[in-house]
Scaffold this motif. Sequence first.
Motif, PDB file in Angstrom:
ATOM      1  N   GLN A 231       0.778  -1.222  -0.017  1.00  0.00           N
ATOM      2  CA  GLN A 231      -0.031   0.016  -0.074  1.00  0.00           C
ATOM      3  C   GLN A 231       0.805   1.133   0.055  1.00  0.00           C
ATOM      4  OE1 GLN A 231      -2.577  -0.957   3.301  1.00  0.00           O
ATOM      5  NE2 GLN A 231      -4.357  -1.047   1.931  1.00  0.00           N
ATOM      6  N   GLN A 232       2.139   1.262   0.569  1.00  0.00           N
ATOM      7  CA  GLN A 232       2.912   2.245   0.603  1.00  0.00           C
ATOM      8  C   GLN A 232       3.477   2.613  -0.791  1.00  0.00           C
ATOM      9  OE1 GLN A 232       5.851   0.936   3.344  1.00  0.00           O
ATOM     10  NE2 GLN A 232       4.614   1.342   5.159  1.00  0.00           N
ATOM     11  N   ARG A 233       3.157   1.404  -1.540  1.00  0.00           N
ATOM     12  CA  ARG A 233       3.860   1.892  -3.035  1.00  0.00           C
ATOM     13  C   ARG A 233       2.752   2.016  -4.061  1.00  0.00           C
ATOM     14  NH1 ARG A 233       9.387   2.991  -3.195  1.00  0.00           N
ATOM     15  NH2 ARG A 233      10.226   1.781  -1.499  1.00  0.00           N
TER      16      ARG A 233
ATOM     17  N   TYR B 146       0.315   2.759 -11.719  1.00  0.00           N
ATOM     18  CA  TYR B 146       1.116   3.151 -13.138  1.00  0.00           C
ATOM     19  C   TYR B 146       1.583   1.756 -13.586  1.00  0.00           C
ATOM     20  CZ  TYR B 146       1.095   8.163 -12.136  1.00  0.00           C
ATOM     21  OH  TYR B 146       0.865   9.443 -11.862  1.00  0.00           O
ATOM     22  N   LEU B 147       1.957   0.771 -12.600  1.00  0.00           N
ATOM     23  CA  LEU B 147       2.448  -0.420 -13.263  1.00  0.00           C
ATOM     24  C   LEU B 147       1.062  -1.252 -13.673  1.00  0.00           C
ATOM     25  CD1 LEU B 147       4.932  -1.826 -10.747  1.00  0.00           C
ATOM     26  CD2 LEU B 147       5.347  -1.145 -13.117  1.00  0.00           C
ATOM     27  N   ASP B 148      -0.201  -0.959 -13.118  1.00  0.00           N
ATOM     28  CA  ASP B 148      -1.342  -1.548 -13.283  1.00  0.00           C
ATOM     29  C   ASP B 148      -1.765  -0.887 -14.796  1.00  0.00           C
ATOM     30  OD1 ASP B 148      -3.993  -3.025 -12.266  1.00  0.00           O
ATOM     31  OD2 ASP B 148      -4.573  -1.324 -13.368  1.00  0.00           O
ATOM     32  N   GLY B 149      -1.682   0.306 -14.999  1.00  0.00           N
ATOM     33  CA  GLY B 149      -1.969   1.053 -16.283  1.00  0.00           C
ATOM     34  C   GLY B 149      -1.131   0.374 -17.285  1.00  0.00           C
ATOM     35  N   PHE B 150       0.220   0.202 -17.164  1.00  0.00           N
ATOM     36  CA  PHE B 150       1.090  -0.228 -18.122  1.00  0.00           C
ATOM     37  C   PHE B 150       0.632  -1.886 -18.503  1.00  0.00           C
ATOM     38  CE2 PHE B 150       4.699  -2.637 -19.734  1.00  0.00           C
ATOM     39  CZ  PHE B 150       5.225  -1.805 -20.381  1.00  0.00           C
ATOM     40  N   ALA B 151       0.159  -2.459 -17.296  1.00  0.00           N
ATOM     41  CA  ALA B 151      -0.130  -4.042 -17.707  1.00  0.00           C
ATOM     42  C   ALA B 151      -1.439  -3.965 -18.402  1.00  0.00           C
ATOM     43  CB  ALA B 151      -0.453  -4.731 -16.544  1.00  0.00           C
ATOM     44  N   ALA B 152      -2.341  -3.228 -18.007  1.00  0.00           N
ATOM     45  CA  ALA B 152      -3.886  -3.307 -18.683  1.00  0.00           C
ATOM     46  C   ALA B 152      -3.583  -3.050 -20.227  1.00  0.00           C
ATOM     47  CB  ALA B 152      -4.529  -2.186 -18.096  1.00  0.00           C
ATOM     48  N   ALA B 153      -2.565  -1.938 -20.754  1.00  0.00           N
ATOM     49  CA  ALA B 153      -2.318  -1.419 -21.929  1.00  0.00           C
ATOM     50  C   ALA B 153      -1.655  -2.549 -22.602  1.00  0.00           C
ATOM     51  CB  ALA B 153      -1.441  -0.221 -21.943  1.00  0.00           C
TER      52      ALA B 153
ATOM     53  N   GLY C 284       0.298   6.164 -21.852  1.00  0.00           N
ATOM     54  CA  GLY C 284       0.386   7.458 -21.619  1.00  0.00           C
ATOM     55  C   GLY C 284      -1.008   8.263 -21.208  1.00  0.00           C
ATOM     56  N   LEU C 285      -1.940   7.579 -21.890  1.00  0.00           N
ATOM     57  CA  LEU C 285      -3.486   8.226 -21.603  1.00  0.00           C
ATOM     58  C   LEU C 285      -3.964   7.990 -20.233  1.00  0.00           C
ATOM     59  CD1 LEU C 285      -5.917   7.696 -24.724  1.00  0.00           C
ATOM     60  CD2 LEU C 285      -5.062   9.861 -23.558  1.00  0.00           C
ATOM     61  N   ARG C 286      -3.604   6.529 -19.823  1.00  0.00           N
ATOM     62  CA  ARG C 286      -3.934   6.288 -18.578  1.00  0.00           C
ATOM     63  C   ARG C 286      -3.204   6.962 -17.313  1.00  0.00           C
ATOM     64  NH1 ARG C 286      -7.110   5.033 -14.608  1.00  0.00           N
ATOM     65  NH2 ARG C 286      -6.355   3.419 -13.059  1.00  0.00           N
ATOM     66  N   PHE C 287      -1.900   7.014 -17.689  1.00  0.00           N
ATOM     67  CA  PHE C 287      -0.760   7.589 -16.576  1.00  0.00           C
ATOM     68  C   PHE C 287      -1.597   8.975 -16.387  1.00  0.00           C
ATOM     69  CE2 PHE C 287       3.172   5.184 -17.529  1.00  0.00           C
ATOM     70  CZ  PHE C 287       2.536   4.174 -17.345  1.00  0.00           C
ATOM     71  N   LEU C 288      -1.824   9.779 -17.502  1.00  0.00           N
ATOM     72  CA  LEU C 288      -2.489  11.201 -17.514  1.00  0.00           C
ATOM     73  C   LEU C 288      -3.645  11.063 -16.703  1.00  0.00           C
ATOM     74  CD1 LEU C 288      -1.858  14.095 -18.793  1.00  0.00           C
ATOM     75  CD2 LEU C 288      -3.787  13.397 -20.455  1.00  0.00           C
ATOM     76  N   ALA C 289      -4.464  10.001 -16.681  1.00  0.00           N
ATOM     77  CA  ALA C 289      -5.977   9.884 -16.106  1.00  0.00           C
ATOM     78  C   ALA C 289      -5.472   9.853 -14.499  1.00  0.00           C
ATOM     79  CB  ALA C 289      -6.804   9.031 -16.545  1.00  0.00           C
ATOM     80  N   ILE C 290      -4.374   8.970 -14.202  1.00  0.00           N
ATOM     81  CA  ILE C 290      -4.013   8.713 -12.809  1.00  0.00           C
ATOM     82  C   ILE C 290      -3.400  10.066 -12.347  1.00  0.00           C
ATOM     83  CG2 ILE C 290      -2.453   7.518 -11.408  1.00  0.00           C
ATOM     84  CD1 ILE C 290      -2.630   5.244 -13.329  1.00  0.00           C
ATOM     85  N   TYR C 291      -2.627  10.714 -12.972  1.00  0.00           N
ATOM     86  CA  TYR C 291      -1.705  11.915 -12.581  1.00  0.00           C
ATOM     87  C   TYR C 291      -2.542  12.974 -12.020  1.00  0.00           C
ATOM     88  CZ  TYR C 291       1.929  15.241 -12.333  1.00  0.00           C
ATOM     89  OH  TYR C 291       2.752  16.145 -12.046  1.00  0.00           O
ATOM     90  N   LYS C 292      -3.582  13.156 -13.121  1.00  0.00           N
ATOM     91  CA  LYS C 292      -4.677  14.511 -12.954  1.00  0.00           C
ATOM     92  C   LYS C 292      -5.701  14.205 -12.278  1.00  0.00           C
ATOM     93  CE  LYS C 292      -2.637  17.647 -15.802  1.00  0.00           C
ATOM     94  NZ  LYS C 292      -2.220  18.984 -15.494  1.00  0.00           N
TER      95      LYS C 292
END
Lengths: 202, 202, 202
Positions: free
Chosen positions: B81-83, B89-96, B181-189
């Motif tokens: 959970q600390q990570r 982000y890793l999950d977003g990469f794996a899903a892609a 990239g799209l998913r990272f943006l959704a997470i980041y923002k």
Amino acid sequence: MLYFQQMLGTAVFAITGVLAIQKAGVDVFGAVVLGIITAIGGGTVRDLILDQPIFWIADFNYIWVGLIAATLAFFLTKKFQQRYRLLLYLDGFAAALFGLVATEKVLGLHLAAPFAVMMGVLTSIGGGIVRDVLASRTSLLMSREIYATPILLGCIVYVLLRDVFPTIQVAGWIALLFTSGLRFLAIYKDLQMPTILSTRQG
Amino acid sequence: MLYFQQMLGTAVFAITGVLAIQKAGVDVFGAVVLGIITAIGGGTVRDLILDQPIFWIADFNYIWVGLIAATLAFFLTKKFQQRYRLLLYLDGFAAALFGLVATEKVLGLHLAAPFAVMMGVLTSIGGGIVRDVLASRTSLLMSREIYATPILLGCIVYVLLRDVFPTIQVAGWIALLFTSGLRFLAIYKDLQMPTILSTRQG
Amino acid sequence: MLYFQQMLGTAVFAITGVLAIQKAGVDVFGAVVLGIITAIGGGTVRDLILDQPIFWIADFNYIWVGLIAATLAFFLTKKFQQRYRLLLYLDGFAAALFGLVATEKVLGLHLAAPFAVMMGVLTSIGGGIVRDVLASRTSLLMSREIYATPILLGCIVYVLLRDVFPTIQVAGWIALLFTSGLRFLAIYKDLQMPTILSTRQG
């Protein structure tokens, strides 16, 4: 002719599928996916159990029709809700049609009549049940709505008539009238399962 | 190389799967089963629909990796959970990655592009949805989270680029960058679906 | 002999399936469908994953036995509830039997032992999980009930004993005693998973 009616049924199932979930918070992606699942879910599970090619892989028009109908239902929800009563009758007709076509499909594979009836009911109600599970709604299996029973009786009537009448067309039309007629009556009179056939009293 | 990445993706999905349900009361058996289902559920449903051998029967390493990752996530929940941000982000990469690999798999069977895109999205999000259904959680189909849309767009982009570029490797890398990239943006923002594309206002 | 026991197991699963949902409002159609699903759901998912013919298509007696048992359970709920304790033990025996028979079935297809164990557990608990999902109940995956663990251990024991003993009958009987014995103990002592193996403390 039957092809046109099945596409109409697919569209109607997709629309009622979206209307059923639109009160919950759902975006256009979820709504369209759930609308398509309502339309094709029952036949998909049937084809998996039969180990037949999934019907919409062979003819992707089912997906396109479901996609367009569900998208329209998402953006024009209010228009469709004003016609909800009409949609309910069309849905009853589509459910009867899907059930009977599936029963005939299974009989055509030379499988037993009780199994054909079972697959007919599954085709008809399976999509709505999968949608309800995915949308965390109470499925019709847990309600006293008279939805599945007319299809069950109608598929049995079809199997019996098919041996009596010279053509399956005649048997099919009579069973279709009988099945959708029962469902129309349940909608019109707002009928529910009698309490003696239900565990929740009152 | 791709094999290593898919195993990493399997582990990440199993871990995020366990983290997603750990607030509810669940024992180690349930947690591990649900973690493995998160990792392999989407591909399993895809292979059933395609009538192809289930991918993890042919290569049971998917199960072992999922089993180990889910078990670690159960006993070391706090560490993971600390990570959580990194895992997201890793999950977003794996899903892609899962979505694009599945799209290519279906195209390789000489099936139509729209169907390949559909199977790509299913592979990517199917496991999480089955987990949510089994754990009585609201699935992402009923949320405004931007999770499935990047994958849908990314799989379409891949199909288009595949005809343009000489090698599928180049098309694949661009689509992977675009999708994650799209998913990272959704997470980041912390983006959500705009309300106009959602039924729940506000 | 084994055939009779499997039919008895099917009946018991159908009955406990109906008893599990009868507190919620459900009509006779929903109750019978959910009872049958409890009895045959696990094996159905197993056969789909194995790409084998669904067992109850080949022998429709499974459906008839499930249908009759579920119908009796619906109309004679109180009679069966008075015997609930006995039913719970019979259910534990049936779950053990289904798991071991499925493990042997998969080993007979010359597939790997870990996969056979996985399919054994799935056959045993799959039907109840599908029923709980359809009935919006918390499934046993999210509980601390000791139900799946004895079957998991029992199927592993069976795989190990099968190589040691000259006949699979002897290995089968020992594994069956071991598996149902563990479950009987959990019922008798009302055991739950220790909190250290569960996320909900206390």
